[in-house]
Design an enzyme around this catalytic site. Structure first.
Site, PDB file in Angstrom:
ATOM      1  N   LYS A   2      25.685  24.168  14.849  1.00 43.63           N
ATOM      2  CA  LYS A   2      25.374  24.475  13.459  1.00 43.63           C
ATOM      3  C   LYS A   2      23.954  24.988  13.338  1.00 43.63           C
ATOM      4  O   LYS A   2      23.059  24.365  13.928  1.00 43.63           O
ATOM      5  CB  LYS A   2      25.531  23.182  12.650  1.00 43.63           C
TER       6      LYS A   2
ATOM      7  N   ARG B   9      21.087  22.488  -0.026  1.00 40.02           N
ATOM      8  CA  ARG B   9      20.212  21.460  -0.592  1.00 40.02           C
ATOM      9  C   ARG B   9      20.294  21.446  -2.101  1.00 40.02           C
ATOM     10  O   ARG B   9      20.056  20.414  -2.723  1.00 40.02           O
ATOM     11  CB  ARG B   9      18.802  21.625  -0.049  1.00 40.02           C
TER      12      ARG B   9
ATOM     13  N   SER C 261      25.743  27.039   4.420  1.00 40.90           N
ATOM     14  CA  SER C 261      25.585  27.542   3.056  1.00 40.90           C
ATOM     15  C   SER C 261      24.857  28.883   2.988  1.00 40.90           C
ATOM     16  O   SER C 261      25.242  29.770   2.223  1.00 40.90           O
ATOM     17  CB  SER C 261      24.839  26.502   2.224  1.00 40.90           C
TER      18      SER C 261
ATOM     19  N   LYS D 221      22.444  20.764  16.225  1.00 38.24           N
ATOM     20  CA  LYS D 221      22.154  21.132  14.845  1.00 38.24           C
ATOM     21  C   LYS D 221      20.693  21.556  14.756  1.00 38.24           C
ATOM     22  O   LYS D 221      19.793  20.773  15.073  1.00 38.24           O
ATOM     23  CB  LYS D 221      22.422  19.950  13.918  1.00 38.24           C
TER      24      LYS D 221
HETATM   25  C1  PBG Z   1      22.817  16.857   6.064  1.00 39.25           C
HETATM   26  C2  PBG Z   1      23.464  18.175   6.189  1.00 39.25           C
HETATM   27  C3  PBG Z   1      22.928  19.436   5.921  1.00 39.25           C
HETATM   28  C4  PBG Z   1      23.974  20.341   6.059  1.00 39.25           C
HETATM   29  C5  PBG Z   1      25.096  19.627   6.446  1.00 39.25           C
HETATM   30  N1  PBG Z   1      24.751  18.286   6.553  1.00 39.25           N
HETATM   31  C6  PBG Z   1      21.599  19.818   5.426  1.00 39.25           C
HETATM   32  C7  PBG Z   1      20.434  19.621   6.263  1.00 39.25           C
HETATM   33  O1  PBG Z   1      20.495  19.178   7.403  1.00 39.25           O
HETATM   34  O2  PBG Z   1      19.363  19.888   5.743  1.00 39.25           O
HETATM   35  C8  PBG Z   1      23.879  21.802   5.808  1.00 39.25           C
HETATM   36  C9  PBG Z   1      25.172  22.480   5.510  1.00 39.25           C
HETATM   37  C10 PBG Z   1      25.040  23.814   4.898  1.00 39.25           C
HETATM   38  O3  PBG Z   1      23.954  24.388   4.774  1.00 39.25           O
HETATM   39  O4  PBG Z   1      26.084  24.352   4.507  1.00 39.25           O
HETATM   40  N2  PBG Z   1      22.272  16.323   7.181  1.00 39.25           N
END
Ligand code: PBG
Length: 325
Positions: free
Chosen positions: A250, A207, A276, A197
């Site tokens: 991701k 967010r 997102s 990730k």
């Molecule tokens: C939380 C999380 C995030 C996303 C999924 N789980 C945000 C982040 O790590 O800041 C992002 C998913 C998306 O942008 O669709 N840890």
């Protein structure tokens, strides 16, 4: 080859020939829909940066889950937005915490019809918005965070999650969660590790959706640095050694190379999360008439599957499933 060159166009000449020779196929079962459920609202709340996506009430989530099952998609990834946030994210493992209540209801409604995945992280639940507990100096504290993740994993499994999906990028998180689940007799509950990730600018709309933006600093001390590729393989190998049953990359589209390398390296299911910002990018361009929306959606999903992901987490899951019918 009598002309001295290959006639690649022969197999492209009709829709039926193209369908027959397509190397990558999409099916609704490949898709997982990420959903947001928020405590204390009476109506779903639209997310401005993700047109078509909402923060659900418990009731609207149940309805959406039925529609998802009807569309034949593979599962849901649940995110909760609690009424109260604190320094340790207490609502993440409270039995009456919003995501745990939602899991119980969906499990009661749908049984095993859809795979219910619980995103396991603290950022939606902490008042500072980081994915773990923080020291007085403001550093995300790895090992005390593991104790919190262990408790959250048990609460989510107890609430009915079929799969626990840790996304916080703490070192040792899979081992801590596996030990906790086994110790609570959830030996059969699989872990889908958000293994590779990245600290991505493409999470910005999420967010707003999950109300989990860090209040200070950013996530670059725990999420991966975008220039790195070998490190993704190391993270994946480490998570598998710690007991992960499946792994995720991701974001998806800007990291197709990583998806391919991971898929080539492992013998477990590989997921990719079309995040997102990837969604927002296509929706925004389509709203201007700059791309054909449905075509762009299916092309991105095809690309992610072609790169090697078996499962795609996507906010278009239900719509894409319908487009494929
Ligand atoms: C939380 C999380 C995030 C996303 C999924 N789980 C945000 C982040 O790590 O800041 C992002 C998913 C998306 O942008 O669709 N840890």
């Amino acid at each position: 080859m009598s002309d001295g060159f290959a006639r690649g166009r022969r197999l492209r000449s009709t829709p039926a020939l193209r369908r027959l020779t397509a190397q990558t196929r999409l099916s609704p079962a490949d898709f997982v829909l990420p959903v947001f459920v928020k405590q204390g609202i009476d109506e779903p709340v639209a997310i401005s940066s993700m047109p078509g996506v909402v923060q659900h009430t418990l009731d609207s989530l149940r309805k959406a889950a039925h529609e998802a099952a009807e569309a034949g998609i593979g599962g849901l990834m649940l995110f909760g937005i609690p009424g109260d946030k604190d320094a340790v994210g207490s609502q993440a493992d409270a039995a009456d915490g919003i995501v745990n209540v939602a899991l119980q209801q969906l499990k009661a409604d749908l049984g095993d019809e859809l795979v219910l995945m619980a995103d396991l992280c603290l950022c939606e639940y902490t008042d500072h918005g980081h994915c773990g507990v923080v020291t007085p100096a403001g550093v995300v504290d790895n090992d005390p965070t593991l104790d919190r993740y262990a408790a959250v994993a048990i609460a989510q499994a107890q609430a009915g999650a079929h799969v626990i999906a840790p996304s916080g990028m703490m070192d040792g998180q899979v081992a801590a969660i596996r030990t906790a689940l086994d110790g609570a007799a959830y030996t059969e509950t699989p872990i889908l590790a958000y293994a590779a990730k990245y600290a991505s600018g493409f999470y910005a709309p999420f967010r707003e959706a999950a109300e989990g933006a860090p209040q200070f600093g950013d996530r670059s001390t725990y999420q991966m640095d975008p220039p790195n590729a070998d490190e993704a393989l190391r993270e994946v190998a480490q998570d598998l050694a710690e007991g992960a049953d499946a792994v995720m990359v991701k974001p998806a589209l800007p990291y197709l190379d990583i998806i391919t390398r991971v898929a080539d390296a492992v013998q477990v299911p590989v997921s990719a999360y079309q995040v997102s910002g990837e969604y927002a990018m296509v929706e925004a361009a389509a709203a201007h008439g700059w791309v054909d929306r449905e075509r762009a959606i299916l092309e991105t999903l095809t690309a992610i599957r072609r790169a090697g992901a078996g499962t795609v987490l996507t906010y278009w899951a239900v719509e894409a499933a319908r487009l494929l019918r």
